[in-house]
Scaffold this motif. Structure first.
Motif, PDB file in Angstrom:
ATOM      1  N   GLN A  90      93.052 109.246 -27.018  1.00 16.99           N
ATOM      2  CA  GLN A  90      92.150 109.639 -28.450  1.00 16.99           C
ATOM      3  C   GLN A  90      90.596 109.346 -28.007  1.00 16.99           C
ATOM      4  O   GLN A  90      89.972 108.873 -29.185  1.00 16.99           O
ATOM      5  CB  GLN A  90      92.717 108.639 -29.194  1.00 16.99           C
ATOM      6  CG  GLN A  90      94.105 108.733 -29.633  1.00 16.99           C
ATOM      7  CD  GLN A  90      94.835 110.069 -30.113  1.00 16.99           C
ATOM      8  OE1 GLN A  90      93.798 110.665 -30.979  1.00 16.99           O
ATOM      9  NE2 GLN A  90      95.598 110.759 -29.941  1.00 16.99           N
ATOM     10  N   GLY A  91      90.162 109.878 -26.929  1.00 16.34           N
ATOM     11  CA  GLY A  91      88.698 109.437 -26.632  1.00 16.34           C
ATOM     12  C   GLY A  91      87.768 109.920 -27.739  1.00 16.34           C
ATOM     13  O   GLY A  91      86.708 109.150 -28.159  1.00 16.34           O
ATOM     14  N   ASP A  92      87.858 111.289 -28.170  1.00 17.21           N
ATOM     15  CA  ASP A  92      86.942 111.732 -28.996  1.00 17.21           C
ATOM     16  C   ASP A  92      86.864 110.915 -30.276  1.00 17.21           C
ATOM     17  O   ASP A  92      85.829 110.680 -30.923  1.00 17.21           O
ATOM     18  CB  ASP A  92      87.076 113.192 -29.414  1.00 17.21           C
ATOM     19  CG  ASP A  92      86.962 113.966 -28.107  1.00 17.21           C
ATOM     20  OD1 ASP A  92      86.001 113.654 -27.185  1.00 17.21           O
ATOM     21  OD2 ASP A  92      87.470 115.283 -27.811  1.00 17.21           O
ATOM     22  N   ALA A  93      88.085 110.580 -30.922  1.00 18.79           N
ATOM     23  CA  ALA A  93      88.346 110.134 -31.943  1.00 18.79           C
ATOM     24  C   ALA A  93      87.595 108.635 -31.768  1.00 18.79           C
ATOM     25  O   ALA A  93      86.932 107.830 -32.794  1.00 18.79           O
ATOM     26  CB  ALA A  93      89.628 109.662 -32.330  1.00 18.79           C
ATOM     27  N   VAL A  94      88.007 107.952 -30.730  1.00 18.14           N
ATOM     28  CA  VAL A  94      87.360 106.639 -30.515  1.00 18.14           C
ATOM     29  C   VAL A  94      85.745 106.442 -30.562  1.00 18.14           C
ATOM     30  O   VAL A  94      85.008 105.688 -30.941  1.00 18.14           O
ATOM     31  CB  VAL A  94      88.036 105.779 -29.206  1.00 18.14           C
ATOM     32  CG1 VAL A  94      87.352 104.543 -28.997  1.00 18.14           C
ATOM     33  CG2 VAL A  94      89.551 105.774 -29.419  1.00 18.14           C
ATOM     34  N   VAL A  95      85.009 107.520 -29.953  1.00 18.67           N
ATOM     35  CA  VAL A  95      83.736 107.822 -29.690  1.00 18.67           C
ATOM     36  C   VAL A  95      83.164 108.126 -31.007  1.00 18.67           C
ATOM     37  O   VAL A  95      82.274 107.056 -31.570  1.00 18.67           O
ATOM     38  CB  VAL A  95      83.330 108.720 -28.845  1.00 18.67           C
ATOM     39  CG1 VAL A  95      82.033 109.126 -28.976  1.00 18.67           C
ATOM     40  CG2 VAL A  95      83.637 108.516 -27.372  1.00 18.67           C
ATOM     41  N   GLU A  96      83.772 108.472 -31.818  1.00 17.64           N
ATOM     42  CA  GLU A  96      83.167 108.767 -33.192  1.00 17.64           C
ATOM     43  C   GLU A  96      83.292 107.684 -34.091  1.00 17.64           C
ATOM     44  O   GLU A  96      82.442 107.546 -34.705  1.00 17.64           O
ATOM     45  CB  GLU A  96      83.859 110.150 -33.944  1.00 17.64           C
ATOM     46  CG  GLU A  96      83.640 110.663 -35.340  1.00 17.64           C
ATOM     47  CD  GLU A  96      82.064 110.896 -35.173  1.00 17.64           C
ATOM     48  OE1 GLU A  96      81.434 110.890 -36.157  1.00 17.64           O
ATOM     49  OE2 GLU A  96      81.632 111.463 -34.163  1.00 17.64           O
ATOM     50  N   ASP A  99      78.325 100.907 -24.540  1.00 20.63           N
ATOM     51  CA  ASP A  99      78.768 100.840 -23.488  1.00 20.63           C
ATOM     52  C   ASP A  99      79.920 101.595 -23.628  1.00 20.63           C
ATOM     53  O   ASP A  99      80.493 102.176 -22.742  1.00 20.63           O
ATOM     54  CB  ASP A  99      78.920  99.534 -22.803  1.00 20.63           C
ATOM     55  CG  ASP A  99      77.358  98.735 -22.398  1.00 20.63           C
ATOM     56  OD1 ASP A  99      76.553  99.506 -22.219  1.00 20.63           O
ATOM     57  OD2 ASP A  99      77.639  97.597 -22.040  1.00 20.63           O
ATOM     58  N   LEU A 100      80.984 101.310 -24.572  1.00 19.57           N
ATOM     59  CA  LEU A 100      82.106 101.937 -24.893  1.00 19.57           C
ATOM     60  C   LEU A 100      81.881 103.427 -25.121  1.00 19.57           C
ATOM     61  O   LEU A 100      82.523 104.375 -24.496  1.00 19.57           O
ATOM     62  CB  LEU A 100      82.820 101.352 -25.914  1.00 19.57           C
ATOM     63  CG  LEU A 100      84.240 102.022 -26.688  1.00 19.57           C
ATOM     64  CD1 LEU A 100      85.160 101.692 -25.638  1.00 19.57           C
ATOM     65  CD2 LEU A 100      84.430 101.527 -28.053  1.00 19.57           C
ATOM     66  N   ILE A 101      81.014 103.796 -26.013  1.00 20.81           N
ATOM     67  CA  ILE A 101      80.584 105.142 -26.231  1.00 20.81           C
ATOM     68  C   ILE A 101      80.199 105.698 -24.983  1.00 20.81           C
ATOM     69  O   ILE A 101      80.803 107.108 -24.631  1.00 20.81           O
ATOM     70  CB  ILE A 101      79.560 105.230 -27.141  1.00 20.81           C
ATOM     71  CG1 ILE A 101      80.125 105.098 -28.683  1.00 20.81           C
ATOM     72  CG2 ILE A 101      79.180 106.915 -27.271  1.00 20.81           C
ATOM     73  CD1 ILE A 101      78.937 104.741 -29.648  1.00 20.81           C
ATOM     74  N   HIS A 102      79.350 105.241 -24.059  1.00 21.62           N
ATOM     75  CA  HIS A 102      78.978 105.729 -22.904  1.00 21.62           C
ATOM     76  C   HIS A 102      80.019 106.147 -21.874  1.00 21.62           C
ATOM     77  O   HIS A 102      80.270 107.012 -21.337  1.00 21.62           O
ATOM     78  CB  HIS A 102      77.810 104.802 -22.240  1.00 21.62           C
ATOM     79  CG  HIS A 102      77.627 105.383 -20.867  1.00 21.62           C
ATOM     80  ND1 HIS A 102      76.393 106.303 -20.594  1.00 21.62           N
ATOM     81  CD2 HIS A 102      77.883 104.918 -19.753  1.00 21.62           C
ATOM     82  CE1 HIS A 102      76.004 106.474 -19.386  1.00 21.62           C
ATOM     83  NE2 HIS A 102      77.020 105.542 -18.797  1.00 21.62           N
ATOM     84  N   ASN A 103      80.896 105.042 -21.685  1.00 18.64           N
ATOM     85  CA  ASN A 103      82.017 105.141 -20.673  1.00 18.64           C
ATOM     86  C   ASN A 103      83.064 106.142 -21.030  1.00 18.64           C
ATOM     87  O   ASN A 103      83.679 106.949 -20.272  1.00 18.64           O
ATOM     88  CB  ASN A 103      82.593 103.766 -20.423  1.00 18.64           C
ATOM     89  CG  ASN A 103      81.814 102.758 -19.827  1.00 18.64           C
ATOM     90  OD1 ASN A 103      80.817 103.240 -19.054  1.00 18.64           O
ATOM     91  ND2 ASN A 103      81.910 101.746 -20.067  1.00 18.64           N
ATOM     92  N   LEU A 104      83.368 106.333 -22.585  1.00 17.36           N
ATOM     93  CA  LEU A 104      84.163 107.117 -22.918  1.00 17.36           C
ATOM     94  C   LEU A 104      83.796 108.552 -23.207  1.00 17.36           C
ATOM     95  O   LEU A 104      84.698 109.701 -22.939  1.00 17.36           O
ATOM     96  CB  LEU A 104      84.825 106.882 -24.346  1.00 17.36           C
ATOM     97  CG  LEU A 104      85.785 105.727 -24.441  1.00 17.36           C
ATOM     98  CD1 LEU A 104      86.296 105.279 -25.918  1.00 17.36           C
ATOM     99  CD2 LEU A 104      87.071 105.842 -23.808  1.00 17.36           C
ATOM    100  N   SER A 105      82.448 108.787 -22.843  1.00 18.98           N
ATOM    101  CA  SER A 105      81.743 110.143 -22.926  1.00 18.98           C
ATOM    102  C   SER A 105      81.845 110.603 -21.140  1.00 18.98           C
ATOM    103  O   SER A 105      81.342 111.685 -21.217  1.00 18.98           O
ATOM    104  CB  SER A 105      80.541 109.991 -23.238  1.00 18.98           C
ATOM    105  OG  SER A 105      80.454 109.705 -24.848  1.00 18.98           O
ATOM    106  N   GLU A 106      82.421 109.668 -20.401  1.00 14.80           N
ATOM    107  CA  GLU A 106      82.439 110.392 -18.916  1.00 14.80           C
ATOM    108  C   GLU A 106      83.218 111.394 -18.767  1.00 14.80           C
ATOM    109  O   GLU A 106      84.280 111.461 -19.196  1.00 14.80           O
ATOM    110  CB  GLU A 106      82.436 109.103 -18.165  1.00 14.80           C
ATOM    111  CG  GLU A 106      81.480 107.832 -18.089  1.00 14.80           C
ATOM    112  CD  GLU A 106      81.695 106.958 -16.944  1.00 14.80           C
ATOM    113  OE1 GLU A 106      82.844 106.721 -16.554  1.00 14.80           O
ATOM    114  OE2 GLU A 106      80.766 106.186 -16.643  1.00 14.80           O
TER     115      GLU A 106
END
Length: 296
Positions: free
Chosen positions: A58-64, A84-91
């Motif tokens: 659910q990476g995109d939803a978590v980033v949003e 940091d969470l947004i950065h790491n999940l956007s990798e």
């Protein structure tokens, strides 16, 4: 509610199964897991694995969601955690081609079709810049020695061209092939400051992961341990001027200027801005000319 046969008691921390004697020796408040027949527990790491799996799926939803929280968050530490969470999940480390990670290529010329080609170009640009500095120093060389200096510049330029300007330093594919490791995914670690065992801040980066990391990596320095401007190039000019019939060991200077023999990848915060106070090895500046011995 569990049958006695086949049930087990384990440590929550690492999944170690308890015997009666081990159970009696445990300190108070130890967390345990009661398992029924057929159940397994590998410790709290399995909780983390499930959490990470959920985040990835659910990476995109978590980033949003994290971005929405970040707009209202005022506490600095929570801001840092969310960022940091947004950065790491956007990798998107494993993606190599432009079609698979279009965001990574935003702001770059259209001619770059994969990440390695851009990283190789980036390294080549740094090497070309060093070559221009060496060439531009000719105005400081003694007039009588300038022709000999030009010869050495040409030799260095030809060698750089033959190795494609050492672009493989940052090329993930060539690094993998050289190391025979298909799991090397482009991580780089800070190697400075050079006068200590290692980087005290443990800086590391993967410029292949996302656009922000690519841009940040461009601020890292390839630091000459024996300084290029203060030591290597002036020493080369002096060697050409005072060679006194000796052959200048231009390959030694080439190694100092363009190879990892004298270059260390350094995070900008660890780049030593003061004078390094290191000089070239006097025993390597010249080399003996080959002599032809007559056979009598």
């Amino acid at each position: 509610q569990l049958p006695l046969a086949g049930s087990r008691l384990c440590l929550y921390e690492d999944g170690t199964e308890l015997t009666e004697s081990y159970f009696r020796a445990l300190p108070p408040q130890t967390e345990l897991v009661l398992l029924g027949p057929g159940q397994s527990w590998r410790g709290c790491a399995s909780d983390i694995e499930r959490l990470l799996a959920a985040l990835c799926s659910q990476g995109d939803a978590v980033v949003e969601a994290a971005r929405k929280l970040l707009t209202d968050e005022r506490a600095p530490r929570r801001q840092k955690l969310l960022a940091d969470l947004i950065h790491n999940l956007s990798e998107n480390i494993l993606a190599e081609d432009k079609e698979d990670d279009k965001k990574w290529f935003e702001g770059l010329e259209s001619r770059f079709k994969n990440k390695s080609s851009y990283m190789r170009h980036s390294c080549e640009s740094r090497m070309r810049g060093y070559m221009r500095e060496v060439s531009g120093f000719i105005s400081n060389v003694h007039p009588a020695a300038r022709d000999a200096y030009r010869v050495i510049i040409d030799l260095m330029a030809e060698k750089l061209k033959s190795v494609k300007y050492n672009g493989c330093y940052f090329d993930r594919r060539e690094k993998e092939e050289a190391a025979r490791l298909c799991t090397m995914e482009g991580w780089f670690s800070c190697q400075g400051p050079f006068d200590r065992d290692h980087c005290p801040c443990k800086h590391s980066i993967n410029p292949y992961s996302n656009r922000e990391s690519r841009i940040l990596f461009s601020t890292w320095n390839l630091d000459h341990i024996i300084e290029k401007k203060r030591a290597v190039v002036p020493e080369l000019a002096e060697a050409v001027k005072t060679h006194d019939g000796r052959e200048v060991n231009w390959e030694y200077f080439y190694q100092l200027l363009f190879t990892l023999d004298n270059l260390k990848l350094v995070h900008i915060a660890c780049h030593k801005k003061t004078t390094h106070n290191l000089s070239c090895d006097k025993t390597k500046i010249y080399r003996k000319r080959k002599q032809n011995h007559e056979i009598s």
